[in-house]
Each structure stands twice: as C-alpha cells, then as structure tokens.
Design a protein around this motif. Structure first.
Motif, short mmCIF file in Angstrom:
data_model
loop_
_atom_site.label_atom_id
_atom_site.label_comp_id
_atom_site.label_asym_id
_atom_site.label_seq_id
_atom_site.Cartn_x
_atom_site.Cartn_y
_atom_site.Cartn_z
N LEU A 1 1.10 -1.13 -0.02
CA LEU A 1 -0.09 0.01 0.02
C LEU A 1 1.03 1.23 0.15
O LEU A 1 1.74 1.36 0.86
N LYS A 2 0.72 2.21 -0.97
CA LYS A 2 1.42 3.19 -1.01
C LYS A 2 0.58 4.45 -0.53
O LYS A 2 -0.42 4.45 -1.32
N ILE A 3 1.15 5.20 0.58
CA ILE A 3 0.26 6.33 1.04
C ILE A 3 1.03 7.57 0.75
O ILE A 3 2.27 7.70 0.91
N PHE A 4 0.25 8.50 0.09
CA PHE A 4 0.90 9.73 -0.13
C PHE A 4 0.04 10.76 0.74
O PHE A 4 -1.13 11.04 0.81
N LEU A 5 0.87 11.40 1.76
CA LEU A 5 0.51 12.46 2.88
C LEU A 5 0.17 13.77 2.15
O LEU A 5 1.26 14.13 1.50
N LYS A 6 -0.78 14.36 2.37
CA LYS A 6 -1.21 15.55 1.58
C LYS A 6 -0.61 16.77 2.67
O LYS A 6 -1.54 17.30 3.18
N SER A 7 0.35 17.01 2.84
CA SER A 7 0.72 17.99 3.84
C SER A 7 0.14 19.40 3.42
O SER A 7 0.26 19.82 2.14
N ARG A 8 -0.20 20.18 4.15
CA ARG A 8 -0.90 21.61 3.70
C ARG A 8 0.18 22.63 3.13
O ARG A 8 -0.21 23.54 2.70
N PHE A 9 1.42 22.02 3.49
CA PHE A 9 2.67 22.61 2.97
C PHE A 9 2.94 22.35 1.66
O PHE A 9 4.07 23.07 1.24
N HIS B 1 -2.99 6.57 12.75
CA HIS B 1 -4.23 6.00 12.56
C HIS B 1 -3.93 4.93 11.42
O HIS B 1 -4.49 3.69 11.52
N LEU B 2 -3.48 5.25 10.44
CA LEU B 2 -3.16 4.37 9.25
C LEU B 2 -2.32 3.13 9.77
O LEU B 2 -2.62 1.79 9.22
N ILE C 1 -4.78 0.98 11.68
CA ILE C 1 -5.74 0.27 10.76
C ILE C 1 -5.21 -0.72 10.02
O ILE C 1 -5.92 -2.04 9.97
N PHE C 2 -4.08 -0.59 9.28
CA PHE C 2 -3.65 -1.57 8.27
C PHE C 2 -2.58 -2.70 9.01
O PHE C 2 -2.52 -3.65 8.40
N LYS C 3 -1.88 -2.42 10.28
CA LYS C 3 -0.92 -3.12 10.84
C LYS C 3 -0.15 -3.88 9.93
O LYS C 3 -0.07 -4.97 9.99
N ASN D 1 -2.44 -6.37 7.04
CA ASN D 1 -3.20 -7.44 7.99
C ASN D 1 -4.65 -7.03 7.97
O ASN D 1 -5.44 -7.91 8.64
N SER D 2 -4.97 -5.94 7.57
CA SER D 2 -6.57 -5.56 7.41
C SER D 2 -6.95 -4.71 6.33
O SER D 2 -5.93 -4.37 5.70
N GLU D 3 -8.12 -4.36 6.39
CA GLU D 3 -8.61 -3.34 5.11
C GLU D 3 -9.08 -2.38 5.66
O GLU D 3 -9.33 -2.01 6.84
N LEU D 4 -9.06 -1.16 4.74
CA LEU D 4 -9.50 0.14 5.25
C LEU D 4 -11.08 0.01 5.39
O LEU D 4 -11.83 -0.60 4.76
N ASP D 5 -11.55 0.57 6.66
CA ASP D 5 -13.12 0.32 6.84
C ASP D 5 -13.91 1.77 7.17
O ASP D 5 -12.84 2.64 7.75
N PHE D 6 -15.06 1.78 7.31
CA PHE D 6 -15.57 2.94 7.94
C PHE D 6 -15.14 3.37 9.42
O PHE D 6 -15.29 4.64 9.84
N LYS D 7 -15.07 2.41 10.35
CA LYS D 7 -14.94 2.49 11.40
C LYS D 7 -13.59 3.04 11.74
O LYS D 7 -13.49 4.09 12.75
N GLY D 8 -12.61 2.69 10.90
CA GLY D 8 -11.12 3.27 10.99
C GLY D 8 -11.06 4.63 10.77
O GLY D 8 -10.62 5.55 11.48
#
Length: 296
Positions: A146-154, A182-183, A186-188, A262-269
């Motif tokens: 899973l590739k995560i791109f953080l959108k920093s406000r700067f 949190h990510l 969520i994904f562990k 180890n897990s999926e993105l879900d509404f609770k997360g």
C-alpha cells in the motif's frame, strides 16, 4: 487541549507568498473567515464550490450563506485594495497570502474549537478498489503493498514546495502525524518503507543528492514507527514558524509504503480518525471523500 489553533506559516525564499496551515474547515468556518476578511476591507473575487466551478460577487456570498448547501467550498480568492494584495483560502486548511494575515483571523482561531463538528456517514465501497483519496492522504494498493501519499498543507502547490524539497524541508504537522499513526493502526503492516531524515535501523541506506541534506532509506516495523511517531507527537513542540524546521519524515514523493497488510480500510477506522482529529478537522467530508469523488 489547546486554547486555540496554532497558525503555522512558511514563506518561500525570494517570494512574497506566505503559506499558512489552518484547521480543515467546515462550511460555517469557511463562511466566517470570509466574512471576517470582508469586514476588514477585502473583496470576494471568486468562489469555487468545487474544482472547475466558479461563482462570483453576490452569487458567491449567497452560496456561502445558504446552510442548505452545507459542504465546504473548495476555495475562495479575496483581494485587499489591489491585485497584489490577495488571500486564497482552501477548506482543506491551506491559506496563501501575499502579506501577513495573522491579525485578520486571530479571533477566529481563538474560537475555532467552539464550532459544531459535522459528521457525515458515507458508505465505503467494498471492495474499496485500488485507490482511495481524501484531503489528508491518497491510498494506492498494489498486491500486498500500500503506497500512502500524505497531503501536507505545505506541499499542495508545486511553486511553493519544490524549493522546500530541495532544501530538505518537508513539513508534517501534528494532525498529519496523527493520521499516519491511525493508518498504521488500521492496516497493521508488518513492514514500512520510506525515507527518513535520520537513520531508524542499522541497515538504513544513506541517500545523497545535489542540493539536499542527508536522508536515509529504510524499512522498519510498524511497531518501531508507531513508537517513534507517538513519542514525537507527545514530546516535540511544533514551531509556529516552520521555515527553519524539519519534519519527521521527508520523502522525495512524500510516500510511505506499507508491506504485508493485515487488514482493510473500513468506515470504523475512518470514523475513529475523524473523532481523534477534533482540534483539526471539523467536517468528516475531509476524511471520507475527496472533492473529486463527490458530486456537489
């Protein structure tokens, strides 16, 4: 809890543009900031309810004041006296200005925690697909990575952040660190790979590029990364003026790769993420969907 939200700022070298970081705004907050500026001599030039849709003048003011259209707008441009003095405000918390703007929005920031938070229940499609985007991050799945791109406000505008990246100044604020935490939870992931501005493991690979300070490419466990992030969040005082500071993570494309999820993105997360961003995000719209995915 803070008495009011800090106004982080950075000025691009040899430029008149100042970039500020505000909370992720609800429509009522967006309306009140615009009204505060109008009361201080500004003129609302253009309002974008969503990218590509432009309204002006009295129509724009009527749209902002209409509570039935309760999604926050994408952005607004306001001018003070002449075209060289302007402010561009985004509901994702970014504010660009040609001059210091602090004095105009100090009262708003002091009262920011008094605003009602908007919680919107969106159904997360299952399977979620290969891409998910909101105002905090973009997720791209590829097999067990899973590739995560953080959108920093700067980092949102290229003409502002290219210079910062060359100078090895890539900024991540408290709420952006909280999102990354949190990510991780969520994904562990069993392994996490990214670039750091310090070695995290003995086998970290130093990265040297012209015009950049030393960076390290490393693969570490989610346990170690969580420990480092949580310690930083608890013990580090983030400076209001970020122009001489460095963040925890500096990545050339601002991406972090989670391996063996180890897990999926879900509404609770996502709901828990919004709940714990109570000082920074006042509309769950910014967490559950992006402007490009909702038909406003």
């Amino acid at each position: 809890m803070k008495k009011y939200f800090k106004l982080y700022s950075i000025r691009k070298p040899s430029s008149e543009i100042i970039s500020y970081a505000l909370p992720f705004l609800s429509k009522s907050q967006f309306h009140d900031i615009v009204k505060e500026l109008l009361d201080n001599g500004f003129h609302l030039s253009t309002l974008f309810p969503k990218p590509g849709i432009r309204i002006k003048d009295t129509i724009a003011l009527s749209w902002l004041a209409d509570n039935r259209k309760n999604l926050p707008p994408y952005s607004a441009t306001l001018y003070l006296k002449n075209i060289r003095n302007y402010v561009k405000l985004y509901s994702n918390g970014k504010l660009l200005s040609t001059f210091p703007i602090e004095s105009y929005i100090t009262d708003f920031l002091k009262n920011v925690l008094n605003y009602k938070r908007m919680f919107r229940r969106y159904e997360i499609p299952k399977p979620i697909g290969q891409r998910f985007e909101n105002n905090y991050f973009i997720l791209n799945w590829l097999n067990d990575h899973l590739k995560i791109f953080l959108k920093s406000r700067f980092e949102s505008q290229k003409y502002l952040w290219l210079t910062n990246r060359k100078a090895n100044k890539y900024y991540i604020l408290e709420d952006e660190l909280m999102v990354l935490i949190h990510l991780c939870k969520i994904f562990k992931p069993k392994k996490i790979e990214c670039l750091f501005n310090f070695p995290v493991e003995k086998d970290s690979i130093p990265i040297i590029k012209p015009g950049c300070n030393l960076m390290f490419k490393a693969e570490t466990s989610s346990h170690i990364l969580l420990s480092l992030l949580e310690d930083l969040l608890l013990n580090y005082e983030f400076p209001v003026d970020l122009k001489k500071s460095k963040s925890f993570i500096i990545s050339e494309d601002s991406s972090i790769i989670f391996k063996k999820l180890n897990s999926e993105l879900d509404f609770k997360g996502l709901s828990n993420m919004f709940k714990n961003l109570k000082n920074y995000c006042f509309d769950s719209f910014h967490i559950f969907r992006s402007y490009y995915e909702i038909n406003v």
